[in-house]
Enzyme design. Structure first.
Site, PDB file in Angstrom:
ATOM      1  N   ASN A 373      12.353   0.778  -3.381  1.00 19.12           N
ATOM      2  CA  ASN A 373      11.205   1.572  -3.817  1.00 19.12           C
ATOM      3  C   ASN A 373      11.684   2.750  -4.659  1.00 19.12           C
ATOM      4  O   ASN A 373      12.504   3.553  -4.208  1.00 19.12           O
ATOM      5  CB  ASN A 373      10.436   2.106  -2.605  1.00 19.12           C
ATOM      6  CG  ASN A 373       9.282   3.015  -3.023  1.00 19.12           C
ATOM      7  OD1 ASN A 373       8.249   2.552  -3.458  1.00 19.12           O
ATOM      8  ND2 ASN A 373       9.475   4.327  -2.896  1.00 19.12           N
ATOM      9  N   GLU A 374      11.207   2.820  -5.895  1.00 20.29           N
ATOM     10  CA  GLU A 374      11.477   3.956  -6.795  1.00 20.29           C
ATOM     11  C   GLU A 374      12.963   4.338  -6.800  1.00 20.29           C
ATOM     12  O   GLU A 374      13.325   5.516  -6.786  1.00 20.29           O
ATOM     13  CB  GLU A 374      10.618   5.169  -6.412  1.00 20.29           C
ATOM     14  CG  GLU A 374       9.133   4.934  -6.615  1.00 20.29           C
ATOM     15  CD  GLU A 374       8.300   6.194  -6.428  1.00 20.29           C
ATOM     16  OE1 GLU A 374       8.835   7.193  -5.898  1.00 20.29           O
ATOM     17  OE2 GLU A 374       7.112   6.196  -6.785  1.00 20.29           O
ATOM     18  N   ASN A 429       4.638   1.751  -9.239  1.00 22.02           N
ATOM     19  CA  ASN A 429       3.999   2.904  -8.625  1.00 22.02           C
ATOM     20  C   ASN A 429       3.503   3.814  -9.744  1.00 22.02           C
ATOM     21  O   ASN A 429       4.301   4.491 -10.398  1.00 22.02           O
ATOM     22  CB  ASN A 429       4.984   3.673  -7.745  1.00 22.02           C
ATOM     23  CG  ASN A 429       5.479   2.868  -6.569  1.00 22.02           C
ATOM     24  OD1 ASN A 429       4.995   1.770  -6.307  1.00 22.02           O
ATOM     25  ND2 ASN A 429       6.436   3.409  -5.839  1.00 22.02           N
ATOM     26  N   TYR A 435      -0.482  12.762 -10.886  1.00 22.54           N
ATOM     27  CA  TYR A 435       0.699  13.524 -11.267  1.00 22.54           C
ATOM     28  C   TYR A 435       0.767  13.767 -12.772  1.00 22.54           C
ATOM     29  O   TYR A 435       1.490  14.630 -13.239  1.00 22.54           O
ATOM     30  CB  TYR A 435       1.973  12.817 -10.799  1.00 22.54           C
ATOM     31  CG  TYR A 435       2.177  12.875  -9.314  1.00 22.54           C
ATOM     32  CD1 TYR A 435       2.160  14.091  -8.638  1.00 22.54           C
ATOM     33  CD2 TYR A 435       2.380  11.726  -8.576  1.00 22.54           C
ATOM     34  CE1 TYR A 435       2.340  14.155  -7.270  1.00 22.54           C
ATOM     35  CE2 TYR A 435       2.568  11.775  -7.201  1.00 22.54           C
ATOM     36  CZ  TYR A 435       2.547  12.993  -6.556  1.00 22.54           C
ATOM     37  OH  TYR A 435       2.727  13.048  -5.199  1.00 22.54           O
ATOM     38  N   TRP A 508      -1.980   4.194  -2.149  1.00 21.03           N
ATOM     39  CA  TRP A 508      -1.070   5.091  -1.443  1.00 21.03           C
ATOM     40  C   TRP A 508      -1.876   6.304  -0.998  1.00 21.03           C
ATOM     41  O   TRP A 508      -2.215   7.129  -1.793  1.00 21.03           O
ATOM     42  CB  TRP A 508       0.080   5.525  -2.356  1.00 21.03           C
ATOM     43  CG  TRP A 508       1.140   6.245  -1.577  1.00 21.03           C
ATOM     44  CD1 TRP A 508       1.340   7.590  -1.487  1.00 21.03           C
ATOM     45  CD2 TRP A 508       2.142   5.634  -0.758  1.00 21.03           C
ATOM     46  NE1 TRP A 508       2.397   7.856  -0.668  1.00 21.03           N
ATOM     47  CE2 TRP A 508       2.902   6.672  -0.201  1.00 21.03           C
ATOM     48  CE3 TRP A 508       2.453   4.309  -0.421  1.00 21.03           C
ATOM     49  CZ2 TRP A 508       3.965   6.432   0.660  1.00 21.03           C
ATOM     50  CZ3 TRP A 508       3.502   4.077   0.428  1.00 21.03           C
ATOM     51  CH2 TRP A 508       4.253   5.131   0.956  1.00 21.03           C
ATOM     52  N   LYS A 529      -2.592  11.963   0.606  1.00 20.69           N
ATOM     53  CA  LYS A 529      -3.196  10.913  -0.216  1.00 20.69           C
ATOM     54  C   LYS A 529      -3.924   9.861   0.618  1.00 20.69           C
ATOM     55  O   LYS A 529      -4.463   8.901   0.080  1.00 20.69           O
ATOM     56  CB  LYS A 529      -2.134  10.228  -1.083  1.00 20.69           C
ATOM     57  CG  LYS A 529      -1.525  11.139  -2.140  1.00 20.69           C
ATOM     58  CD  LYS A 529      -0.597  10.371  -3.065  1.00 20.69           C
ATOM     59  CE  LYS A 529       0.069  11.290  -4.062  1.00 20.69           C
ATOM     60  NZ  LYS A 529       1.057  12.182  -3.445  1.00 20.69           N
TER      61      LYS A 529
END
Length: 754
Positions: A373-374, A429, A435, A508, A529
């Site tokens: 992930n990321e 994502n 953001y 998310w 979130k």
């Protein structure tokens, strides 16, 4: 015969013990498991929760053991566990989310089990950098397993002892069964498949090679939320007709594939995966959950009509995977290979993946194994990172030929990067509209990807916006209000519903969760979130937006019920409803009847005077709320965290001139604006990488090391879509309210480009 005892009661705990005890120390706290020592300090903000080595001690008399062979099973110990038995070290386990077992060979009349749990920072056990709290402790069940000398394997990566691989062929299914046995001599193994308790297939094989293929005629498929039917496979070891050991697991027969144009296909039919991600923690107890907690979570996820859940960012409890099987939720399961690649952590990613697959292979709900992930926050060109992904991908395919691999990719990572081609399918994502950027950018990004890479399967693995008990009639990006969170998700629902090629979408997050490094939204230590509050007591308006979109249950929900006092003469009232129409009444008088359009969202104008009772209805289904006309803004609705955010009404925006509400891209289009941003940008980078004077860790925002973030074209392009205000908010306490107002005043003197 196998006997299993849960031994969660009467443990002793201490942060001070440094060496393995051979008796219960006098300065311990007595407690029951599951337990984490970070239930308070891991949720209150400051990024200062205790990360270290703590000791759990339990007395176990010989009378508790009742087998020829005895094991102790740990459901999860975060993140490194050292196990001692009567002072002797038996094993070390690295990885805080999976089952592991240790054999107990020498048993005295009275015995001391000591477990050192250690969540200290290091450079080889994942996770080490991520936007959630790494709770230390023994936070799942501990069990004592006693078996005969002839038994099913207990050592192999926490295996359940039996591996089921169904293959649907027309109306029937061929079920390959592989048993892992450990027998002193050759024994018989009888394998049965049960349907509602009735045996539908049976074979007897030798324990030397306990494998068989059994046929199910007129198979009933595991068909997601429509019909999550489960069979039971049981295997019995017998010696001379006497039963020695028995294991059983449930499984489902289903087929699936993922198509770059049609998305997810289950049992030959289109089945768009639309759902949520889940973090497991709760107030005060962290990850130390009971079955009832897992059941409540699954009920809430199913209530919105979700048919998929991404279990982020680690292996979850077997209770939850079982519930997903039972309720028909399609699962993305992953390991905590997240955010920052550790050069010394490759073996840990492989061991955690081995455990994830071995322990969860039989769950029909799982369709993909998540590699990472990321992981490219520091860039995607690290050769070790790429090689690590190749090894993980090959391991997954070697261990499981029936499922696909995937990764959740950081928004700024270009699809052309080598590492994005490693898994079978990918997901991104994206937080356009939160953001940075705008909500409209989400759909455009996916259309551009689909056009450029028509043969690649792509999903949306994370998207969301934070929403707390702040309120406004003018929601704007980054204001943390429940109203903006609703607006964001309404727009994303519209874009997702038009793009069936997106193979899976996961909000998310389903629930707010703890991230002790965070300082956002007016409540430190939390990521807000979630569609549901951290304590699971409040369903936010966004929850009802998804319920209206996805659920078959008819609902009418008036939004902004907590936003009672309003200043305007005419206010907007939003309703989420999946009914054919909605009628809105104000103090008993019909305001308007609206027919349902393409999306299940309604909006009415209501005149305010004094207190107004609002009622929305469709037939017998209705909802009510109260709105009150006031002369000035209710301060309780305004976020008080002025160090990390500045409210919309405090920002001057003279017509024709720039302000911090303008995007970086818009300001860059003006020559004077570009010069101003260069100067301000250098200051921003210096401050964000140098830390602040407010006790934050140097160079970290929400637990992420900014110095490790690689500046590339994708990052710059994304930054252009951010408003300056949003950048300041992301910098946490680096920029004060006064500093932001000074910058805004300077921008107010720069005329916008015509």
């Amino acid at each position: 015969m196998r006997k299993v005892k849960v031994i969660n009661e009467n443990w002793y705990f201490s942060k001070k013990i440094k060496s393995a005890p051979t008796s219960v120390p006098s300065d311990c706290v007595r407690l029951n498991l599951p337990y984490t020592w970070n239930g308070e300090d891991g949720q209150d903000g400051g990024n200062d929760y205790y990360r270290g080595k703590c000791c759990f001690v339990k007395e176990i008399p010989a009378s508790e053991f009742d087998g020829d062979v005895n094991y102790i099973e740990f459901g999860a110990v975060n993140s490194t566990a050292e196990i001692y038995w009567n002072g002797e070290k038996l094993c070390v386990h690295h990885g805080g989310y999976s089952i592991f077992r240790v054999e107990i060979k020498e048993i005295k009349e009275n015995n001391i089990l000591a477990v050192f749990a250690d969540n200290s920072p290091n450079d080889f056990v994942y996770p080490q950098m991520a936007d959630f709290t790494f709770y230390g402790g023994i936070y799942r069940d501990v069990k004592l397993i006693s078996v005969s000398k002839n038994h099913f394997e207990l050592d192999y990566f926490g295996t359940p002892g039996i591996k089921i691989t169904p293959d649907v062929k027309g109306n029937n299914a061929e079920v390959s069964v592989e048993c892992y046995t450990k027998c002193e001599k050759t024994c018989d193994v009888t394998i049965r498949i049960l349907s509602d308790g009735i045996c539908v297939a049976e074979k007897k094989v030798s324990s030397d090679k306990a494998e068989a293929v059994l046929n199910i005629e007129n198979v009933r498929l595991w068909n997601g939320r429509k019909d999550p039917y489960l069979y039971t496979a049981e295997a019995v070891i017998t010696e001379n007709g006497e039963e020695c050991d028995k294991v059983s697991v449930r499984f489902g027969c289903r087929s699936f594939r993922i198509d770059p144009d049609k998305g997810f296909i289950l049992n030959g039919e289109s089945y768009p995966l639309r759902g949520v991600s889940r973090h497991q923690d709760r107030p005060h107890i962290g990850n130390a959950l009971t079955y009832e907690h897992h059941k409540e979570d699954i009920d809430l996820i199913c209530e919105i009509g979700a048919n998929t859940v991404r279990l982020a960012h680690y292996q979850h409890s077997q209770d939850f995977y079982d519930l997903c099987d039972e309720r028909g939720l399609v699962v993305w399961a992953e390991i905590p290979y997240i955010s920052q690649h550790l050069n010394n952590g490759t073996e840990n990613t492989l061991s955690q993946m081995r455990e994830l697959i071995t322990q969860n292979y039989n769950h029909p709900s799982i369709v993909v194994w998540g590699l990472s992930n990321e992981i490219t926050m520091a860039g995607a060109n690290d050769r070790n990172l790429i090689d690590n992904h190749h090894q993980l991908n090959e391991l997954c395919h070697k261990m499981d030929k029936t499922r696909l691999t995937t990764s959740a990719i950081l928004s700024m990572c270009a699809p052309k990067e080598e590492y994005t081609f490693i898994p079978d399918v990918i997901s991104y994502n994206h937080y356009f509209g939160w953001y940075g950027g705008t909500t409209e950018m989400n759909g455009k990004w996916f259309d551009d990807f689909h056009s450029k890479y028509p043969d690649r399967c792509v999903g949306l693995s994370e998207y969301g916006a934070e929403g707390l008990n702040w309120h406004t009639s003018n929601p704007e990006q980054g204001d943390y209000t429940e109203e903006y969170q609703l607006l964001y998700h309404q727009e994303l629902i519209k874009q997702i519903s038009k793009r069936p090629y997106i193979w899976a979408t996961h909000v998310w997050n389903m629930f707010d969760f703890a991230a002790d490094a965070r300082s956002e939204g007016g409540e430190n230590g939390m990521n807000h979130k979630g569609l549901v509050s951290f304590d699971r007591k409040y369903k936010k308006d966004s929850f009802y937006a998804y319920k209206a979109w996805l659920s078959d249950e008819k609902i009418v929900h008036i939004c902004s019920k907590r936003y009672i006092d309003r200043c305007e003469d005419v206010t907007k009232v939003k309703v989420c409803a999946n009914t054919p129409y909605v009628e809105l009444y104000a103090n008993g008088e019909l305001v308007e009847r609206q027919e349902k359009g393409e999306y299940p969202f309604f909006e009415f104008d209501v005149k305010l005077s004094g207190e107004t009772k609002i009622k929305a209805k469709c037939g017998d289904i209705s909802d009510e709320s109260i709105i009150r006309k006031v002369d000035k803004i209710n301060e309780d609705y305004i976020m008080k965290d002025t160090n990390s955010v500045i409210n919309w009404f405090e920002i001057s925006t003279p017509p024709g001139y720039y302000s911090v509400n303008d995007t970086v891209g818009d300001i860059l289009s003006s020559f004077k604006g570009k010069l101003f941003l260069i100067k301000t940008g250098l200051s921003l980078i210096k401050k964000m990488k140098g830390g602040s004077s407010d006790g934050e860790k140097k160079g970290e925002v929400a637990g992420m090391s900014l110095s490790s973030v690689k500046i590339n074209k994708n990052l710059i392009d994304t930054a252009k879509a951010f408003t300056l205000k949003r950048l300041f908010m992301m910098a946490g306490k680096t920029f004060t309210k006064e500093m932001i107002l000074d910058i805004n005043a300077s921008l107010n003197k720069i005329r916008k480009k015509k």
